[in-house]
Write an enzyme that holds these catalytic residues in place. Structure first.
Site, PDB file in Angstrom:
ATOM      1  N   ARG A  44       0.855  -1.181   0.000  1.00 42.80           N
ATOM      2  CA  ARG A  44       0.000   0.000   0.000  1.00 42.80           C
ATOM      3  C   ARG A  44       0.894   1.235   0.000  1.00 42.80           C
ATOM      4  O   ARG A  44       2.107   1.128   0.110  1.00 42.80           O
ATOM      5  CB  ARG A  44      -1.006   0.014   1.173  1.00 42.80           C
ATOM      6  N   GLY A  45       0.257   2.406  -0.170  1.00 40.96           N
ATOM      7  CA  GLY A  45       1.031   3.639  -0.353  1.00 40.96           C
ATOM      8  C   GLY A  45       1.207   3.852  -1.850  1.00 40.96           C
ATOM      9  O   GLY A  45       1.582   2.917  -2.577  1.00 40.96           O
ATOM     10  N   ALA A  46       0.937   5.089  -2.297  1.00 40.22           N
ATOM     11  CA  ALA A  46       0.846   5.341  -3.742  1.00 40.22           C
ATOM     12  C   ALA A  46       2.086   4.890  -4.544  1.00 40.22           C
ATOM     13  O   ALA A  46       1.937   4.136  -5.518  1.00 40.22           O
ATOM     14  CB  ALA A  46       0.552   6.830  -3.963  1.00 40.22           C
ATOM     15  N   ARG A  78      -7.288  -0.486  -7.116  1.00 37.48           N
ATOM     16  CA  ARG A  78      -7.667   0.599  -6.196  1.00 37.48           C
ATOM     17  C   ARG A  78      -7.822   1.872  -7.038  1.00 37.48           C
ATOM     18  O   ARG A  78      -7.037   2.094  -7.958  1.00 37.48           O
ATOM     19  CB  ARG A  78      -6.608   0.817  -5.090  1.00 37.48           C
ATOM     20  N   GLN A 177      -2.208   2.786   9.900  1.00 38.27           N
ATOM     21  CA  GLN A 177      -0.899   2.892   9.219  1.00 38.27           C
ATOM     22  C   GLN A 177       0.084   3.760  10.004  1.00 38.27           C
ATOM     23  O   GLN A 177       1.290   3.540   9.946  1.00 38.27           O
ATOM     24  CB  GLN A 177      -1.068   3.469   7.806  1.00 38.27           C
ATOM     25  N   ASP A 218      -1.952  10.677  -2.389  1.00 44.71           N
ATOM     26  CA  ASP A 218      -2.317   9.659  -3.377  1.00 44.71           C
ATOM     27  C   ASP A 218      -2.547  10.281  -4.735  1.00 44.71           C
ATOM     28  O   ASP A 218      -2.448   9.617  -5.761  1.00 44.71           O
ATOM     29  CB  ASP A 218      -3.556   8.890  -2.924  1.00 44.71           C
ATOM     30  N   ASN A 227      -5.478  12.429   0.058  1.00 46.41           N
ATOM     31  CA  ASN A 227      -4.618  11.598   0.911  1.00 46.41           C
ATOM     32  C   ASN A 227      -5.497  10.880   1.941  1.00 46.41           C
ATOM     33  O   ASN A 227      -6.720  11.103   2.000  1.00 46.41           O
ATOM     34  CB  ASN A 227      -3.529  12.440   1.590  1.00 46.41           C
ATOM     35  N   LYS A 228      -4.865  10.055   2.736  1.00 40.69           N
ATOM     36  CA  LYS A 228      -5.580   9.218   3.708  1.00 40.69           C
ATOM     37  C   LYS A 228      -6.636   9.985   4.491  1.00 40.69           C
ATOM     38  O   LYS A 228      -6.400  11.112   4.927  1.00 40.69           O
ATOM     39  CB  LYS A 228      -4.538   8.601   4.659  1.00 40.69           C
TER      40      LYS A 228
END
Ligand code: MRU
Length: 314
Positions: A44-46, A78, A177, A218, A227-228
């Site tokens: 995960r993470g862009a 995603r 996270q 992202d 973003n998150k």
């Protein structure tokens, strides 16, 4: 600690769902395995999603699959991080122009990721002062990339310049996270770190306990940054209390064509909200909204730290 490596024609991925308790690499033998790992957030993470997707394309090529079909399926894993689309398109283009195989291109992106993050770190370290406490949300560290990280790369670089930095990590519900990954990374680096619950961020700023905020992205598009989930509330509090709010992201996260408000915000499984780890925390039958990202409007952002320098949000 690298999030992935390529060996014996397989992609080995650090399973981030098991961190911080277990450091386990899983093997992806097919592009479908990569799609599953992205969906279930083992990777995960862009930037990490982007590079893993490129290796997914390499696995499809090695298996003689139809590349357009594999590309469409990988892109549907995603919706929000633009790096996924960027990486798959870059592999397709490399093949079309004959500049290399999918694997050549994926390996190139793998190496570039670390170089890019080091450049982001160096540029971003300029806005961090000796003695700053820096708050970050989610994990935009080595674990969100191939290595080094974007937001946490800025903190690493500032520390390597000899600055004394303290870090505050938001827990980042529902999947933690910040707690599981960012705290883990900072501990490994021996950078002083404290964990707070997400709702404590405003209080810490009001008390003057935060000098800078650096988060990842992202997608950076017209009008702001996705973003998150929770990034927006941090940015709003930062504006109110005069704390500079920076976004650290590579140019591969930029989508200059689209408005940020047209970007699809991923909705994830209600069970993520209904549980804390394995423990259910709400009554059976509870209805849930679980948006995985939110949008920080450009006027709340002090600058976007990239490998090319610190840019104005657009
Ligand atoms: O849902 P996740 O864990 O993939 O979300 C990650 C983030 O929001 C990161 O901040 C973003 O991808 C940038 S990573 C350098």
């Amino acid at each position: 600690m690298k999030t992935m490596y390529w060996k014996d024609n397989e992609l080995h991925l650090l399973d981030q769902t098991k961190l911080p308790d277990e450091v386990v690499y899983m093997q992806c033998k097919t592009y479908m395995d990569v799609i599953d790992a992205i969906k279930t957030m083992k990777v995960r993470g862009a930037p990490a999603i982007g590079v893993a997707a490129a290796f997914g394309m390499a696995l499809a090529e090695l298996a003689g699959e139809k590349m357009e079909k594999a590309a469409d399926e990988i892109k549907s894993a995603r919706p929000t991080a633009v790096n996924l689309f960027w990486a798959v398109d870059r592999v397709l283009q490399a093949k079309e122009t004959g500049s290399g195989s999918a694997l050549d291109e994926a390996l190139k992106m793998y190496d570039e990721d670390v170089e890019t993050n080091r450049a982001i770190g160096k540029n971003g370290a300029a806005v961090i002062d000796d003695g700053d406490t820096v708050l970050t949300h989610c994990n935009a560290g080595a674990l969100a990339c191939v290595d080094y990280g974007t937001a946490l790369g800025v903190i690493r670089a500032a520390r390597d310049e000899g600055k004394k930095i303290n870090v505050i990590c938001d827990e980042t519900r529902p999947l933690g996270q910040g707690a599981r990954l960012s705290v883990f990374e900072m501990q490994q680096e021996k950078i002083p770190v404290k964990l707070i619950v997400d709702s404590a961020a405003g209080h810490m700023m009001q008390k003057g306990m935060v000098q800078k905020i650096v988060i990842g992205a992202d997608r950076v598009a017209k009008g702001g940054v996705a973003n998150k989930i929770g990034s927006l509330m941090v940015a709003l509090a930062a504006k109110r209390f005069g704390v500079p709010f920076y976004v650290a992201a590579p140019k591969s996260t930029f989508d200059e064509e689209n408005s940020i408000y047209d970007v699809k915000i991923e909705e994830r499984d209600p069970d993520e909200v209904l549980h804390f780890g394995k423990c259910r925390i709400a009554p059976e039958g509870t209805e849930v909204e679980n948006p995985a990202f939110d949008i920080v409007p450009s006027d709340l952002i002090a600058g976007i730290i990239t490998e090319e320098g610190i840019l104005e949000p657009f």
